[in-house]
Motif scaffolding. Structure first.
Motif, PDB file in Angstrom:
ATOM      1  N   LEU A 181       0.831  -1.201   0.000  1.00  0.00           N
ATOM      2  CA  LEU A 181       0.000   0.000   0.000  1.00  0.00           C
ATOM      3  C   LEU A 181       0.866   1.252   0.000  1.00  0.00           C
ATOM      4  N   PHE A 182       1.969   1.184   0.756  1.00  0.00           N
ATOM      5  CA  PHE A 182       2.872   2.333   0.811  1.00  0.00           C
ATOM      6  C   PHE A 182       3.316   2.730  -0.598  1.00  0.00           C
ATOM      7  N   PHE A 183       3.671   1.722  -1.403  1.00  0.00           N
ATOM      8  CA  PHE A 183       4.114   2.047  -2.764  1.00  0.00           C
ATOM      9  C   PHE A 183       2.953   2.458  -3.655  1.00  0.00           C
ATOM     10  N   ASP A 184       1.756   1.995  -3.313  1.00  0.00           N
ATOM     11  CA  ASP A 184       0.605   2.284  -4.162  1.00  0.00           C
ATOM     12  C   ASP A 184       0.057   3.689  -3.947  1.00  0.00           C
ATOM     13  N   LEU A 185       0.202   4.209  -2.744  1.00  0.00           N
ATOM     14  CA  LEU A 185      -0.371   5.526  -2.455  1.00  0.00           C
ATOM     15  C   LEU A 185       0.344   6.617  -3.246  1.00  0.00           C
ATOM     16  N   GLY A 186      -0.433   7.593  -3.699  1.00  0.00           N
ATOM     17  CA  GLY A 186       0.182   8.723  -4.376  1.00  0.00           C
ATOM     18  C   GLY A 186       1.014   9.546  -3.417  1.00  0.00           C
ATOM     19  N   GLN A 187       0.604   9.565  -2.166  1.00  0.00           N
ATOM     20  CA  GLN A 187       1.304  10.332  -1.129  1.00  0.00           C
ATOM     21  C   GLN A 187       1.731   9.369  -0.036  1.00  0.00           C
ATOM     22  N   PRO A 188       2.733   8.506  -0.325  1.00  0.00           N
ATOM     23  CA  PRO A 188       3.051   7.449   0.641  1.00  0.00           C
ATOM     24  C   PRO A 188       3.414   7.986   2.022  1.00  0.00           C
ATOM     25  N   TRP A 189       3.998   9.155   2.087  1.00  0.00           N
ATOM     26  CA  TRP A 189       4.444   9.647   3.397  1.00  0.00           C
ATOM     27  C   TRP A 189       3.270  10.092   4.254  1.00  0.00           C
ATOM     28  N   ARG A 190       2.074  10.085   3.657  1.00  0.00           N
ATOM     29  CA  ARG A 190       0.896  10.454   4.445  1.00  0.00           C
ATOM     30  C   ARG A 190       0.094   9.217   4.825  1.00  0.00           C
ATOM     31  N   ILE A 191       0.727   8.048   4.795  1.00  0.00           N
ATOM     32  CA  ILE A 191      -0.010   6.808   5.045  1.00  0.00           C
ATOM     33  C   ILE A 191      -0.674   6.829   6.415  1.00  0.00           C
ATOM     34  N   TRP A 192      -0.168   7.647   7.332  1.00  0.00           N
ATOM     35  CA  TRP A 192      -0.713   7.703   8.690  1.00  0.00           C
ATOM     36  C   TRP A 192      -1.911   8.638   8.805  1.00  0.00           C
TER      37      TRP A 192
END
Ligand code: SF4
Ligand code: SF4
Ligand code: SF4
Lengths: 383, 267
Positions: free
Chosen positions: A113-124
């Motif tokens: 999911l981290f790699f899939d998100l457009g904004q991985p650093w906002r996963i939280w």
């Protein structure tokens, strides 16, 4: 506290330990490739490195790493429920390996999911930005909490390994809380992953766009979990030159056969109730027949036979087909069904494929490491 | 009261002034384009094109061909599926009508793109850390008391900005005043639970052949976003039921096992 430093080493007896086999080398190579691809993906962005586009916002990573991965990791809560809630203690030897593979499944989910998100650093972000109307919001929370529960489980095994008896006792005392939390969280997010698709019936083929997709996802996650437990028990026994748990696996496989039957009945009832056009020969229908008859009814039939349930090869085949069926179902729901509606087509890019493969490879390596270093199999447990 | 736009496609001449106005107000870069099978340009909505006019030629009963120009953009649904989907609440509907997006919240999961029944949210695929882009209903202009850039630029009044209920009345007045001219349904009045963009057309979108290009005619009146909300409203009860069942069964089965082993001993 027990004295540190003099902690007795766990007894290890894995033949060929530390030897670098070609299989291992290949796994390490895949993980390396995955790391490189991950860096490329983060640096250049999704558009440049994946084949996702405005017509196909979700692709391989959602279908496999997220949907299929979590379904196959359903073994953790299924085993916990079997043993602690239904009190079927004889299956206890299957519990710990199931937990480790569940934990790895969820780890794969989170990294994928981290790699899939457009904004991985906002996963939280879902932690503090809430939208209680959103199914995905619920999935995010449940997965977050359940991964923590599984993490604590692994941590308890580590505490046993380090002989921190007081701590182990503390966790044993509250263990029921963890089990119940795990079962609730799993029930919720396993079904909610299907419920994500409740919002887009107009974009899906009739074959899969069901109001009942939540319960269907839940039941097939139990199938995914149980078949992975069987597969993993037999394969790891071969790899570590142990004996597979052939005393309990046949009756466990009977359970799997039953769940397959229930799932088959649910699917058929659902199609019938919705009056979906079932008989046709286009690609989605063929995929659908293969999924339902080939990967649900067929393994259920196989497991009906005493001979199959009592042979390692038989179990391997039946469970393998059932597990494949669950993965295939997730691809059908998210891609086949959706593809019938789009005029565009999608095939994953090399980066997408490599990252997915490297997640699997990494999972196998960590599984290997954990089973060798933690008290996972029965014979290692200090009674 | 919420704002809306009445799009009377019979008045549209396909000049694309709205596309240009939208680009300049939103500071969107131009892109080199290619020929399409009709005269429309650009070929797709994307993160740099929030609106475009679809060009279609359809045959009339007499055998003539007639142009249809249909402007496409976010529908600003009354119960938006995108807002029900977004896990972090980055998309919300303002009481005045616009469905707006918050750059700082979005995690880039793209569930809104999957959920929108009109295929509106687009992603900045060319960026390394992309965001969602879509028509904003010029919420910024509306906040200053101005009408959207596109409606203000329309030379033929094909785009009419105003109060939703008044525009609906006007739409039905036009249908009644010109029998046979308009398709008798206003697309967006109830479509997908209702929207702020209301279309008056001379033929149904089925007939124009764009019902699979963002103008679905099979959506029904029920907003699909509510399916997710209904699911979510059941979640606490499912959690409670599963939890109490689990605890109950645990003690029940434990007790049963104890009793059984007792009996075994006594035998
Ligand atoms: S058209 Fe799509 S993006 Fe626009 S408000 Fe409706 S659901 Fe949201
Ligand atoms: S991509 Fe952004 S706006 Fe769309 S659903 Fe995900 S977080 Fe919300
Ligand atoms: S309302 Fe504003 S953002 Fe939307 S299409 Fe018109 S000009 Fe563009």
């Amino acid at each position: 506290m027990t004295q540190s430093g003099t902690t007795p080493e766990l007894k290890r007896w894995y033949p060929g330990e530390g030897k670098v086999t070609p299989f291992r080398l290949a796994l390490y190579a895949l993980v390396m490739l995955g790391l490189i691809s991950g860096a490329i993906r983060l640096f250049f962005g999704l558009g440049a490195t994946t084949n996702l586009n405005d017509a196909y916002p979700w692709g391989l990573w959602i279908s496999f790493d997220v949907l299929a991965g979590v379904a196959l990791a359903g073994g953790g809560f299924t085993m916990a429920a079997t043993i602690y809630i239904f009190n079927l203690k004889k299956f206890e030897p299957l519990l710990r390996p199931a937990k480790i593979s569940a934990f790895l499944g969820y780890l794969m989910f989170v990294i994928g999911l981290f790699f899939d998100l457009g904004q991985p650093w906002r996963i939280w972000h879902p932690m503090i930005m809430w939208n209680p109307n959103s199914v995905l919001f619920e999935v995010a929370w449940c997965v977050m909490l359940y991964t923590t529960v599984l993490g604590i489980d692994i941590f308890i095994m580590a505490l046993e390994r380090w002989q921190k008896h007081d701590w182990v006792k503390f966790f044993r005392d509250i263990y029921l809380v963890l089990v119940v939390a795990g079962v609730i969280l799993s029930t919720l997010h396993q079904s909610s992953l299907g419920a994500l698709y409740l919002l887009l019936p107009e974009k899906m083929s009739d074959l899969w766009a069901s109001r009942a997709i939540g319960p269907l996802f839940f039941t097939s996650a139990v199938i995914g979990g149980m078949s992975m437990i069987i597969l993993e028990s037999i394969i790891s026994a071969w790899a570590y030159k142990r004996k597979p748990e052939m005393d309990i696996l046949p009756s466990f496989a009977k359970g799997l056969g039953l769940v397959l039957l229930v799932y088959f009945a649910m699917k058929v009832t659902d199609l019938y109730a919705r009056g979906a056009t079932v008989w046709s020969l286009d690609a989605p229908h063929l995929a659908f027949y293969f999924e339902l008859f080939g990967c649900v009814a067929f393994p259920a039939l196989l497991l009906y036979f005493h001979e199959v349930r009592n042979s390692q090869k038989g179990l391997l085949w039946a469970a393998g087909i059932a597990a494949f069926g669950v993965v295939f179902n997730r691809f059908n729901v998210s891609l086949t069904s959706y593809g019938g509606y789009r005029t565009f087509s999608y095939f994953p890019s090399l980066v997408e494929i490599i990252i997915t493969l490297s997640l699997i490879a990494g999972g196998i390596l960590i599984f290997d490491f954990l089973t060798k270093n933690l008290p996972v199999y029965k014979s290692e447990l200090a009674e | 009261m919420s704002k809306a736009v009445l799009i009377d496609t019979s008045k549209c001449i396909g000049c694309r002034a709205c596309q240009v106005a939208c680009k300049s107000w939103n500071d969107l870069p131009g892109k080199s384009t290619t020929f399409s099978d009709t005269w429309e340009n650009p070929k797709f909505l994307d993160s740099h094109n929030y609106t475009r006019v679809l060009f279609r030629e359809i045959s009339q009963p007499g055998g003539d061909l007639k142009w249809q120009f249909i402007k496409r953009q976010c529908m600003h649904c009354l119960t938006p599926a995108c807002a029900s989907a977004c896990p972090v609440g980055a998309l919300i509907r303002l009481p005045e009508g616009p469905v707006v997006y918050n750059d700082d919240k979005c995690i880039g999961c793209r569930y809104c793109m999957m959920a929108c029944p009109f295929q509106i949210p687009k992603f900045e695929w060319e960026s390394a850390v992309p965001l969602i882009r879509k028509c904003t209903f010029c919420a910024d202009r509306q906040a200053m008391g101005q009408e959207p850039a596109c409606t203000s630029s329309c030379p033929t009044d094909a785009l009419l900005f105003g109060e939703r209920d008044k525009l609906l009345k006007e739409a039905h007045r036009r249908i009644g005043a010109h029998p046979g001219k308009y398709y008798p349904e206003v697309y967006g009045e109830r479509t997908g639970g209702g929207a702020s963009m209301l279309y008056l057309t001379t033929a149904s979108f089925d007939n124009i052949g764009i019902n699979h290009l963002g103008f679905r005619t099979d959506l029904g009146d029920y907003p699909h976003g509510l399916y997710g909300r209904e699911w979510m409203s059941k979640v606490p009860w499912v959690a409670l039921t599963v939890g109490s069942l689990a605890v109950g069964l645990h003690y029940l089965n434990k007790r049963r096992a104890q009793v059984q082993s007792q009996e075994h001993k006594e035998e």
